[in-house]
Design an enzyme around this catalytic site. Structure first.
Site, short mmCIF file in Angstrom:
data_model
loop_
_atom_site.label_atom_id
_atom_site.label_comp_id
_atom_site.label_asym_id
_atom_site.label_seq_id
_atom_site.Cartn_x
_atom_site.Cartn_y
_atom_site.Cartn_z
N GLY A 268 0.83 -1.20 0.00
CA GLY A 268 0.00 0.00 0.00
C GLY A 268 0.86 1.25 0.00
N ILE A 269 0.28 2.35 0.46
CA ILE A 269 0.93 3.65 0.44
C ILE A 269 1.48 3.99 1.82
CG2 ILE A 269 0.54 6.12 0.02
CD1 ILE A 269 -1.78 5.30 -1.82
N GLY A 270 2.67 4.59 1.88
CA GLY A 270 3.14 5.14 3.14
C GLY A 270 4.47 4.61 3.61
N ILE B 118 5.34 2.59 6.12
CA ILE B 118 5.49 1.18 6.50
C ILE B 118 5.81 0.31 5.29
CG2 ILE B 118 4.29 -0.84 7.41
CD1 ILE B 118 2.99 1.05 9.47
N GLU C 245 -1.50 -2.81 -6.61
CA GLU C 245 -2.23 -1.72 -7.25
C GLU C 245 -1.32 -0.52 -7.47
OE1 GLU C 245 -4.12 -0.28 -3.06
OE2 GLU C 245 -4.06 -2.28 -3.88
N ILE D 105 -5.40 2.38 10.44
CA ILE D 105 -5.49 3.51 11.37
C ILE D 105 -5.75 3.06 12.80
CG2 ILE D 105 -6.93 5.51 11.99
CD1 ILE D 105 -7.29 6.03 8.99
N GLY E 84 -7.43 -0.54 -2.45
CA GLY E 84 -7.33 -1.96 -2.76
C GLY E 84 -7.03 -2.82 -1.57
#
Length: 472
Positions: A249-251, A253, A272, A347, A370
């Site tokens: 994913g994004i970020g 981590i 994705e 979160i 996603g």
């Protein structure tokens, strides 16, 4: 009535064709030239949008490809001539003027994923948020649930055959342009020309506009905190096998996880989103996609966002394959990948394993993206060796616990208790699959911030009438 609902249930497959192996792939009618029609002449942004009537439904290309010049021309029209427009999009970059109060009531966005530029407008009621899995967004356009009169997109310049590329943002844009009545193109020489399903013939454009600015990109590397570095190391060393196919994913981590994989071998990418984090691993041959059971040799994604160095690496590079998110995130495609390993941030998590990812209490914050597509299907890979991983720091930057007795009032569950397999913080890994709520609470308390554990244990006992325990 039944037939209509049945058709909608199977829409992602109806909108795809299948090759001889039964693998779905996206349908792209805009890749075929219109016989006898040449590309339109280049015009100004103002002239390009001048035919768009008030009340039109308009798709806006996102991420690095956000067509700011075309959007600004529509904003000017809305302010000067009183026109009103309806936009739909996912994440946007650059200066998003209609996210500010001066254009409230004139341009209304339907955010299929909330970005920072639109967050306040959504909270103010001046823009809408539609919760939707990323894999399902193409169906919204194909089935006209979200109408598209015009699509505003950024593309690479036409080649000698008249073909342009959607570049690093194919995602839901391929569905939008195949559903739109008109397409207006912002032609940007810095847009990478990519392989996959992003080809568009210029004969399909109603107008073309030139720009010389760089596409949106990361100017500086993302700062990764100490806790995120620990999480990345825990995931890389304990959960990612050699030969794994990665979705990230994004970020910070996901980036820190990639940075901790320098000693791995034969990793692959099916995700994705792609970002800078894979570059060093590509150059050192850690990521080579050779062990992938599905599309070996290819880095597969629906969009990418990173530095200009990363975009230059992607440009005209057949090792990268960009496709519709309705395809990359399709359950049949995800499950075909070998050792599919999905790594996503979240979160908030309660003591039973419910995961919040799109909201902070009652405040809508982002979207589903996603996450559920991959968390659901990675662990159900056909080889039986996939993993679904969710990760977060144990506390917010302000010191608020993220592992909580119950999720905040008004917060939305993105991944249910049953979806959550591995949950990672800087204090360890909780493997929850197949465990009772009593056992889950025990494992989650043990990876919470040490100062939060006593209160969590008391709240768990109050709720479950039994002490959290690992024992059966």
């Amino acid at each position: 009535m039944f037939t209509r609902h049945l058709r909608r249930a199977f829409l992602p497959l109806l909108k795809e064709q299948r090759n001889s192996h039964g693998v779905p792939f996206a349908k792209n009618t805009r890749a075929f030239p219109i016989a006898g029609q040449s590309a339109p002449r280049f015009v100004s942004a103002e002239e390009a949008v001048s035919s768009i009537p008030s009340g039109a439904h308009i798709y806006i290309h996102g991420h690095a490809a956000t067509p700011t010049e075309l959007c600004d021309a529509l904003c000017d029209r809305a302010l000067s001539d009183g026109y009103k427009y309806n936009f739909s999009h996912i994440i946007l970059s650059g200066n998003v003027r209609w996210g500010k109060k001066e254009l409230y009531g004139k341009i209304r966005s339907n955010c299929l994923f909330i970005c920072g530029s639109m967050r306040q407008a959504v909270l103010d009621g001046a823009a809408d948020y539609t919760p939707v899995f990323l894999v399902d967004i193409p169906a919204l356009y194909y089935d006209k649930i979200v109408p598209v009169d015009y699509a505003l997109v950024s593309v690479s310049p036409p080649d000698e055959h008249g073909y342009c590329s959607l570049g690093v943002d194919v995602d839901c844009t391929s569905a939008a342009i195949n559903s739109a009545k008109h397409i207006i193109a912002l032609v940007n020489p810095s847009m990478p020309r990519t392989f996959g399903d992003g080809a568009v013939h210029s004969s399909h454009f109603s107008a073309m506009v030139k720009t010389d600015r760089l596409i949106y990109h990361k100017a500086v590397p993302e700062q990764i905190g100490e806790a995120e570095q620990k999480i990345g190391k825990l995931i890389a060393e304990n959960l990612v096998e050699n030969g794994a196919t990665l979705q990230l994913g994004i970020g910070g981590i996901p980036d820190s996880t990639l940075a901790s994989m320098k000693n791995h071998k034969d990793l692959g990418i099916h995700t994705e989103m792609m970002c800078d984090g894979i570059l060093d691993l590509l150059e050192s041959n850690v990521i080579n996609n050779q062990a992938k059971a599905f599309m070996p040799g290819k880095n597969v994604a629906s969009f990418a966002y990173g530095s200009m160095r990363f975009f230059q690496h992607v440009n005209n590079n057949p090792l990268f394959h960009f496709a519709s998110c309705g395809w990359t995130n399709h359950q049949d495609i995800i499950r075909r990948n070998s050792k599919m390993t999905a790594i996503n941030a979240c979160i908030e998590v309660d003591l039973t394993g419910q995961v919040v990812s799109d909201s902070i209490g009652e405040r809508f914050y982002s979207g589903f993206g996603g996450q559920v597509d991959f968390i659901t299907n990675a662990c159900k890979g056909y080889d039986g060796r996939g993993k679904s991983i969710l990760a977060m720091t144990s506390r917010t930057e302000k010191g608020r616990p993220k592992i909580v007795p119950t999720i905040a009032q008004g917060a939305g569950v993105v991944c249910t208790r049953a979806h959550t397999h591995h949950l990672v913080t800087e204090y360890g890994i909780a493997s929850l699959f197949g465990k009772s709520v009593r056992q889950r609470a025990y494992d989650l308390i043990n990876i919470a911030h040490p100062d939060d554990r006593e209160s969590l244990e008391k709240e768990a006992f109050k709720r479950m009438k039994v002490m959290p325990s690992r024992e059966n």
